[in-house]
Write an enzyme that holds these catalytic residues in place. Structure first.
Site, PDB file in Angstrom:
ATOM      1  N   ASN A 179       0.856  -1.080  -0.002  1.00  0.00           N
ATOM      2  CA  ASN A 179       0.133  -0.051   0.039  1.00  0.00           C
ATOM      3  C   ASN A 179       1.018   1.418   0.137  1.00  0.00           C
ATOM      4  O   ASN A 179       2.218   0.998  -0.110  1.00  0.00           O
ATOM      5  CB  ASN A 179      -0.913  -0.104   1.126  1.00  0.00           C
ATOM      6  CG  ASN A 179      -0.305   0.018   2.702  1.00  0.00           C
ATOM      7  OD1 ASN A 179       0.884   0.555   2.681  1.00  0.00           O
ATOM      8  ND2 ASN A 179      -0.890  -0.531   3.400  1.00  0.00           N
ATOM      9  N   GLY A 211      -8.699   1.817  -5.620  1.00  0.00           N
ATOM     10  CA  GLY A 211      -8.126   0.649  -6.493  1.00  0.00           C
ATOM     11  C   GLY A 211      -6.757   0.141  -6.442  1.00  0.00           C
ATOM     12  O   GLY A 211      -6.408   0.356  -5.182  1.00  0.00           O
ATOM     13  N   ASP A 232     -15.431  -2.403   7.732  1.00  0.00           N
ATOM     14  CA  ASP A 232     -14.121  -2.534   8.414  1.00  0.00           C
ATOM     15  C   ASP A 232     -13.020  -3.000   7.287  1.00  0.00           C
ATOM     16  O   ASP A 232     -13.238  -3.865   6.679  1.00  0.00           O
ATOM     17  CB  ASP A 232     -14.369  -3.819   9.295  1.00  0.00           C
ATOM     18  CG  ASP A 232     -13.093  -4.398  10.112  1.00  0.00           C
ATOM     19  OD1 ASP A 232     -11.953  -3.713   9.815  1.00  0.00           O
ATOM     20  OD2 ASP A 232     -13.098  -5.425  10.597  1.00  0.00           O
ATOM     21  N   GLY A 237      -6.642  -6.057   2.228  1.00  0.00           N
ATOM     22  CA  GLY A 237      -5.390  -6.216   1.629  1.00  0.00           C
ATOM     23  C   GLY A 237      -4.957  -7.882   1.527  1.00  0.00           C
ATOM     24  O   GLY A 237      -4.589  -8.114   0.361  1.00  0.00           O
ATOM     25  N   ASP A 238      -5.271  -8.399   2.603  1.00  0.00           N
ATOM     26  CA  ASP A 238      -4.997  -9.874   2.475  1.00  0.00           C
ATOM     27  C   ASP A 238      -5.850 -10.473   1.341  1.00  0.00           C
ATOM     28  O   ASP A 238      -5.307 -11.454   0.757  1.00  0.00           O
ATOM     29  CB  ASP A 238      -5.346 -10.382   4.002  1.00  0.00           C
ATOM     30  CG  ASP A 238      -4.434  -9.827   5.114  1.00  0.00           C
ATOM     31  OD1 ASP A 238      -3.332  -9.548   4.545  1.00  0.00           O
ATOM     32  OD2 ASP A 238      -4.645  -9.783   6.169  1.00  0.00           O
TER      33      ASP A 238
HETATM   34  O1  RIB Z   1      -4.200  -7.923   7.683  1.00  0.00           O
HETATM   35  C1  RIB Z   1      -5.277  -8.025   8.806  1.00  0.00           C
HETATM   36  C2  RIB Z   1      -4.310  -8.853   9.860  1.00  0.00           C
HETATM   37  O2  RIB Z   1      -3.189  -8.164  10.276  1.00  0.00           O
HETATM   38  C3  RIB Z   1      -5.347  -9.087  10.998  1.00  0.00           C
HETATM   39  O3  RIB Z   1      -6.136 -10.321  10.798  1.00  0.00           O
HETATM   40  C4  RIB Z   1      -4.105  -9.476  12.292  1.00  0.00           C
HETATM   41  O4  RIB Z   1      -4.461 -10.742  12.477  1.00  0.00           O
HETATM   42  C5  RIB Z   1      -3.087  -8.771  11.572  1.00  0.00           C
HETATM   43  O5  RIB Z   1      -2.111  -9.939  11.249  1.00  0.00           O
END
Ligand code: RIB
Length: 293
Positions: A179, A211, A232, A237-238
């Site tokens: 980011n 984006g 939230d 990003g994950d």
């Molecule tokens: O990217 C989000 C995550 O960052 C959360 O789930 C938390 O555990 C931290 O690792």
């Protein structure tokens, strides 16, 4: 197959009107415990799209660890290379989410901090066979480096949380995902164009509501996000990284994979918790159809 080498946490999530400043106590409106950890969230995001995912990491021999293994199994993630650490507790993330959906996170790394190059070497057959290896920075840097250099397929590094990267690690990366803040740690600027100074073939800069931008040595392409009202942003990003990896594992181009990842990331912010809003394959296809992508 996708190999994820990374962290797994229990998340303790509290809602607050605003994040506390140093010395301030704020009253929250309830809390929940949820599965989390950047590595584990990314593994689950890819598994929800139907990818075969193997997770390599460490967890504590405690109740949180048992629950988190159960979550992996429910999501269809292979945990045969997840080591139960006899000494350290499972990782814990303390998260506050404010009324704008922005989060603030403190991670107590626990067993994640003991993932070692020898854990990675123990999974070398997986890393050699994986189409994509997906990495983040919530485990020790020597383990990240061992995974990047020991992989045969496409190596994606999500440089989160922000940290400086060695030249040796950068040279082993195919796709860097950051980011603006993480980019600024690496280049001194949050401007996506600054990614050109990094010695990696391509950097994908995630831009939240704006984006993402795909930056190569002589080209830059913007990918627009879906309009949402965030509840939230934790895990957006994950979700992006897991869906990007799933696309590349399926043989899609980087551009198509990023487009799908941006939409999935937008979907992820619509519910509280890192994994709650992560789409399944049919949910993502439905959203893409609605958007005409
Ligand atoms: O990217 C989000 C995550 O960052 C959360 O789930 C938390 O555990 C931290 O690792």
């Amino acid at each position: 197959m996708i190999a994820v080498v990374g962290s797994v946490n229990r998340d303790l999530v509290a809602r607050v009107e605003h994040h506390p400043v140093p010395g301030e106590t704020v009253l929250g409106s309830g809390h929940e415990t949820m599965p989390g950890g950047k590595g584990a969230n990314q593994a689950v995001a890819a598994a929800r799209l139907g990818s075969d995912v193997v997770f390599i990491g460490r967890i504590g021999a405690d109740e949180a660890g048992r629950d988190l293994i159960g979550e992996f199994e429910r999501e269809g993630v292979d945990v045969s290379h997840l080591t139960v650490d006899p000494e350290a507790p499972s990782g814990l993330a303390i998260i506050t989410v404010d009324d704008a959906g922005e989060n603030s996170i403190v991670v107590s790394t626990g067993a994640n901090g003991r993932v070692s190059p020898s854990d990675v070497e123990g999974a070398s057959a997986v890393l050699m066979a994986a189409t994509v290896t997906l990495l983040q920075l919530e485990i020790p840097m020597d383990a990240v480096l061992a995974a990047a250099t020991g992989s045969e397929g496409i190596v994606i590094l999500n440089a989160a949380p922000a940290a400086h990267l060695s030249a040796e690690l950068l040279s082993a990366i195919d796709v860097l995902v950051v980011n603006r803040g993480e980019l600024a740690t690496l280049t001194g600027s949050g401007d996506p164009g600054s990614a050109r100074s990094l010695p990696v073939p391509v950097t994908v800069v995630t831009l939240g509501a704006d984006g993402a931008r795909i930056v190569r040595a002589d080209t830059g392409e913007s990918v627009a996000a879906m309009e949402t009202t965030p509840v939230d942003t934790t895990g957006a990003g994950d979700t992006f990284c897991g869906v990007l990896a799933a696309g590349l594992d399926d043989g899609l181009s980087l551009e198509s994979s990023v487009k799908r990842a941006v939409v999935a990331g937008s979907m992820a912010v619509m519910a509280i918790g890192a994994r709650t809003g992560m789409p399944t394959g049919p949910e993502l296809e439905g959203a893409l159809r609605t958007l005409g992508s």
